[in-house]
Write an enzyme that holds these catalytic residues in place. Structure first.
Site, PDB file in Angstrom:
ATOM      1  N   ASP A 138       0.830  -1.193   0.000  1.00  0.00           N
ATOM      2  CA  ASP A 138       0.000   0.000   0.000  1.00  0.00           C
ATOM      3  C   ASP A 138       0.872   1.254   0.000  1.00  0.00           C
ATOM      4  OD1 ASP A 138      -2.282   1.914   0.969  1.00  0.00           O
ATOM      5  OD2 ASP A 138      -3.300   0.003   0.712  1.00  0.00           O
ATOM      6  N   ASP A 139       0.349   2.348   0.486  1.00  0.00           N
ATOM      7  CA  ASP A 139       0.988   3.663   0.442  1.00  0.00           C
ATOM      8  C   ASP A 139       2.386   3.633   1.073  1.00  0.00           C
ATOM      9  OD1 ASP A 139       1.397   6.375   0.189  1.00  0.00           O
ATOM     10  OD2 ASP A 139      -0.404   6.963   1.277  1.00  0.00           O
ATOM     11  N   ARG A 182      -5.966  16.089   3.598  1.00  0.00           N
ATOM     12  CA  ARG A 182      -4.891  15.113   3.759  1.00  0.00           C
ATOM     13  C   ARG A 182      -3.556  15.676   3.236  1.00  0.00           C
ATOM     14  NH1 ARG A 182      -3.247   9.446   1.643  1.00  0.00           N
ATOM     15  NH2 ARG A 182      -3.011   8.223   3.540  1.00  0.00           N
ATOM     16  N   LYS A 191      -4.524  -1.133  -6.604  1.00  0.00           N
ATOM     17  CA  LYS A 191      -5.539  -0.412  -5.831  1.00  0.00           C
ATOM     18  C   LYS A 191      -5.411   1.066  -6.187  1.00  0.00           C
ATOM     19  CE  LYS A 191      -7.193   0.383  -1.111  1.00  0.00           C
ATOM     20  NZ  LYS A 191      -6.982   0.071   0.327  1.00  0.00           N
ATOM     21  N   TRP A 192      -6.453   1.613  -6.836  1.00  0.00           N
ATOM     22  CA  TRP A 192      -6.441   2.997  -7.341  1.00  0.00           C
ATOM     23  C   TRP A 192      -7.236   3.857  -6.359  1.00  0.00           C
ATOM     24  CZ3 TRP A 192      -4.937   4.672 -12.548  1.00  0.00           C
ATOM     25  CH2 TRP A 192      -5.264   5.996 -12.830  1.00  0.00           C
ATOM     26  N   ASP A 193      -6.544   4.714  -5.627  1.00  0.00           N
ATOM     27  CA  ASP A 193      -7.163   5.452  -4.529  1.00  0.00           C
ATOM     28  C   ASP A 193      -7.385   6.916  -4.897  1.00  0.00           C
ATOM     29  OD1 ASP A 193      -8.247   5.846  -2.018  1.00  0.00           O
ATOM     30  OD2 ASP A 193      -6.529   5.009  -0.936  1.00  0.00           O
ATOM     31  N   MET A 194      -8.281   7.575  -4.150  1.00  0.00           N
ATOM     32  CA  MET A 194      -8.540   9.016  -4.271  1.00  0.00           C
ATOM     33  C   MET A 194      -8.954   9.503  -2.889  1.00  0.00           C
ATOM     34  SD  MET A 194     -11.607  11.024  -6.160  1.00  0.00           S
ATOM     35  CE  MET A 194     -11.604  12.789  -6.386  1.00  0.00           C
ATOM     36  N   ASN A 195      -8.042  10.170  -2.188  1.00  0.00           N
ATOM     37  CA  ASN A 195      -8.249  10.442  -0.772  1.00  0.00           C
ATOM     38  C   ASN A 195      -8.662  11.866  -0.439  1.00  0.00           C
ATOM     39  OD1 ASN A 195      -7.901   7.982   0.678  1.00  0.00           O
ATOM     40  ND2 ASN A 195      -5.761   7.998   0.065  1.00  0.00           N
ATOM     41  N   CYS A 216     -10.846   2.805  -5.164  1.00  0.00           N
ATOM     42  CA  CYS A 216     -10.953   3.211  -3.760  1.00  0.00           C
ATOM     43  C   CYS A 216     -10.984   4.727  -3.721  1.00  0.00           C
ATOM     44  CB  CYS A 216      -9.762   2.670  -2.964  1.00  0.00           C
ATOM     45  SG  CYS A 216      -9.745   3.176  -1.216  1.00  0.00           S
ATOM     46  N   ASP A 235     -13.052   2.440   4.433  1.00  0.00           N
ATOM     47  CA  ASP A 235     -11.840   2.413   5.253  1.00  0.00           C
ATOM     48  C   ASP A 235     -12.130   1.923   6.660  1.00  0.00           C
ATOM     49  OD1 ASP A 235     -10.178   3.259   3.266  1.00  0.00           O
ATOM     50  OD2 ASP A 235     -10.060   5.341   3.924  1.00  0.00           O
TER      51      ASP A 235
END
Length: 727
Positions: free
Chosen positions: A364-365, A441, A474-478, A524, A546
């Protein structure tokens, strides 16, 4: 070939279970006559409501014909209809009134794509037919094409509209909805899926009342707070009974769903792009296509509606090799390490995962740039080899040697001010020049309306994916969009920003996913902040939330099941006490919740004791045995946690040979009645084995099975049922 019938100025779109009837009125208006259970065209007509002196009419010789109380298929603003319009347009002279009239129609075999937008598809032209009705206002040079697709095997109608400017001068769209549906007078209720970050898709049920009601997103994404889905139904409908109409928008940006009950007591449902901050310029011969709205009809309650969406979206919205395949069991290191890891720590977790039988390791990140916290490096998509103890290929090879696939987390729509990318291209971040920025963030959003930004992301992400044996993303957008402004858009096109961002995102996703067909992509957005049908078109699963607490996930996953196939819902076992709610739950309870979807783990496996490792081995072995049923089986909701203290649901294989039943307690009481759980979907004449006992399907469905254990907090059971094969 599935027919679309046209007779006596009426269109009949139908299959064996539903009918959708449209009439062209004597004045050329396109009106909705019927949507519901299968009927015949003969005898069905538009009922002309009784108007009053305050109901304006456009024809002096026909004062009883007033569009303001007629069931219009695509009403416009500023005319005789005071209700919510589907189309609001500003014409070159500043006026807004259109007189759209039927011009022509055509019937197409199959279902055409929508340019630049995701949509439900057919695998061959025999599966569906599409009606295209063309309306036109010759005096204002505006054409509207209304698309209706009807399927042979799904109780669904797919709708969208295309607006074309045929004039010499530009016009501006202020609102262009995907669907308008007027229903006859009656008592109605509706359900929407609401919540917040870490509390997504909670079910709220309301009675339809006079006035306007509904929900929307203004965040630049479909959002945690309101999912783009509405269930509209006759009062009292439940899981098994009642006429239910589903409205689901295949779109990942700002949306609005509105139910309006005006003075004639006939409710109108509209859904589409949110008119908030929307103003789209159409120059000469330019067109605009709305996102697709998928309407599902069920004569047998909410359960049948959900089953239609599940199969339609799994098989005709999701694409690629993974849509019907069981998902690999994964371990994600995020809640195990957050940013604090090195190669040694990752390998320790992978060692344990391999022994348990886990099939996929997801990093992950924190693997790229100088990313040791949330303040830096978004946009710098190159590996931190010092932190990883080598390049991505060497790490992926090490994971592969342990018998597991290797996956990677990205957040490609974001940029950190502390990044090489921002220092080189500060104008690529969304924001208004010479004005204060708004952060979330500690990060900003990249301007996906720009082709240079999109090209950079496609190139850099693809370079990473091609550098190692990466089999999952895993394509995220936070964060959501603020300060919506692009330095590349003209002032009179800034109202197009939100929609052009989503079109840019879809372009990027299309290029990356189509050029990497062997990678399983999961979307995500801080969990379920952009879990919608638009994203499913590119990525066949979504990280649901989450919040990994097993009890709260009962509600999130139950709500998700109203419209989304559970094979598309990411679900993990995490640590106890839970990191989000600090609730303590048993490992079996966490497994009972997490085995309802794309199953995995998200905790530090290397820190667990031997007993927990052995239990996890059994969980993995069990899930591998049942996951085909979870992926392609028919889903039934048995007990609603929003109404009871428990949650229960069931999967039945397509051949009805096997069934899996889940039962969990969300809130235990000190004195509980004995529960009789009635199952569904079995072959009533067959015999099924449950433990050491054999029951008929009829008994299991009509009498049920006892859940007579003494319930405690986090009590759960997973019940496996198999048909008895005659000797």
């Amino acid at each position: 070939m599935l027919p679309i019938e046209f007779k006596d100025k009426k269109f009949h779109l139908y299959n064996k279970n539903l009918s959708y009837i449209i009439k062209i009125s004597e004045h050329g208006d396109v009106l909705g006559a019927y949507f519901g259970a299968r009927t015949d065209l003969c005898g069905v007509d538009v009922i002309r409501p009784v108007c009053n002196s305050f109901s304006p009419y456009p024809y002096e010789d026909d004062s009883s014909y007033t569009p303001g109380i007629m069931p219009s298929e695509y009403p416009v603003s500023n005319g005789c209809d005071y209700r919510t319009p589907a189309l609001d347009i500003t014409l070159p002279d500043g006026s807004k009134t259109l007189f759209l009239k039927y011009k022509e129609h055509k019937i197409l075999n199959g279902k055409p794509k929508i340019n630049g937008l995701p949509s439900v598809y057919t695998e061959n032209d025999a599966e569906a037919q599409t009606l295209v009705i063309t309306e036109e206002d010759n005096g204002k040079n505006i054409t509207v094409n209304l698309y209706y697709a009807v399927f042979e095997d799904f109780n669904a109608i797919c709708r969208h509209a295309q607006i074309i400017n045929n004039g010499e001068n530009p016009v501006f769209l202020n609102s262009a909805q995907s669907v308008c549906a007027d229903f006859p007078e009656g008592d109605y209720e509706y359900i929407h899926l609401c919540g917040a970050h870490t509390r997504e898709k909670h079910i709220e049920r309301n009675a339809v009342h006079q006035g306007s009601q509904g929900f929307e997103s203004r965040r630049g994404a479909s959002g945690h707070t309101e999912n783009p889905f509405l269930a509209f139904f006759e009062k009292g409908a439940n899981e098994k009974n009642g006429n239910v109409y589903g409205f689901s928008l295949v779109y990942s940006g700002n949306h609005k769903f509105e139910i309006e009950l005006e003075n004639c007591a006939a409710p109108r449902v509209t859904a589409g792009i949110n008119p908030f901050s929307f103003r789209y310029k159409l120059d000469k011969e330019e067109s605009f296509s709305t996102p697709e709205a998928v309407l599902v009809f069920s004569q047998n309650g909410l359960g049948e509606m959900s089953q239609t969406y599940h199969k339609l979206y799994r098989t005709r919205l999701c694409r690629g090799k993974f849509k019907n395949l069981p998902r690999p069991i994964l371990i994600n290191n995020w809640e195990a390490t957050y940013f604090n890891f090195d190669r040694e720590k990752l390998i320790k977790i992978a060692d344990t995962a391999s022994k348990i039988g886990i099939e996929l390791f997801v990093l992950d990140d924190g693997w790229f740039g100088k990313r040791d916290n949330s303040f830096s490096s978004l946009g710098d998509w190159f590996a931190n080899e010092e932190k990883l103890g080598g390049n991505l290929k060497s790490l992926a090879d090490a994971i592969n040697k342990k018998g597991m696939k290797f996956g990677l987390w990205f957040e490609p729509e974001m940029i950190s001010e502390d990044s090489n990318l921002y220092r080189a291209h500060p104008d690529w971040a969304i924001g208004i020049p010479n004005r204060p920025k708004h952060y979330a963030r500690h990060q900003l959003v990249l301007d996906y309306t720009r082709s240079d930004v999109r090209d950079y992301i496609v190139k850099t992400v693809s370079n990473v994916l091609d550098s190692a044996n990466i089999e999952y993303v895993k394509w995220d957008m936070n964060r959501n969009i603020t300060d919506a402004f692009s330095q590349k858009l003209a002032p009179d096109r800034q109202g197009e920003f939100y929609h052009r961002y989503i079109l840019g995102l879809y372009e990027v996703l299309e290029k990356i996913t189509s050029s990497h067909p062997n990678i399983l992509f999961e979307s995500c957005s801080g969990g379920g902040g952009r879990c919608d049908p638009g994203m499913l078109y590119y990525m066949p699963q979504c990280w649901a939330s989450d919040n990994t607490d097993a009890v709260e996930r009962l509600y999130i996953q139950y709500g998700s099941s109203l419209v989304y196939p559970m094979s598309s819902v990411g679900t993990h076992i995490s640590a106890s006490p839970n990191h989000q709610l600090l609730r303590t739950t048993s490992l079996s309870m966490r497994a009972c919740t997490a085995m309802n979807g794309a199953f995995g783990y998200e905790l530090d496996l290397s820190a667990l004791g031997g007993d927990e490792i052995e239990e996890m081995k059994k969980q993995v072995e069990f899930y591998k045995r049942i996951r085909n049923v979870i992926t392609t089986g028919t889903f039934y909701r048995l007990v609603n946690p929003f109404e009871k203290r428990q949650a229960s649901w069931q999967y039945v294989s397509e051949d009805k040979e096997k069934s899996i039943v889940y039962y969990s307690v969300a809130n235990a009481l000190s004195c509980q009645p004995i529960k009789n759980l009635k199952l569904r979907g079995l072959d009533e004449n067959a015999e099924y084995k449950l433990g050491d006992t054999v029951y008929t399907g009829r008994t299991l469905m009509n009498y049920g099975i006892f859940i007579n254990d003494i319930e405690t907090e986090s009590f759960n059971r997973i019940i496996e049922i198999e048909k008895v094969t005659p000797i």
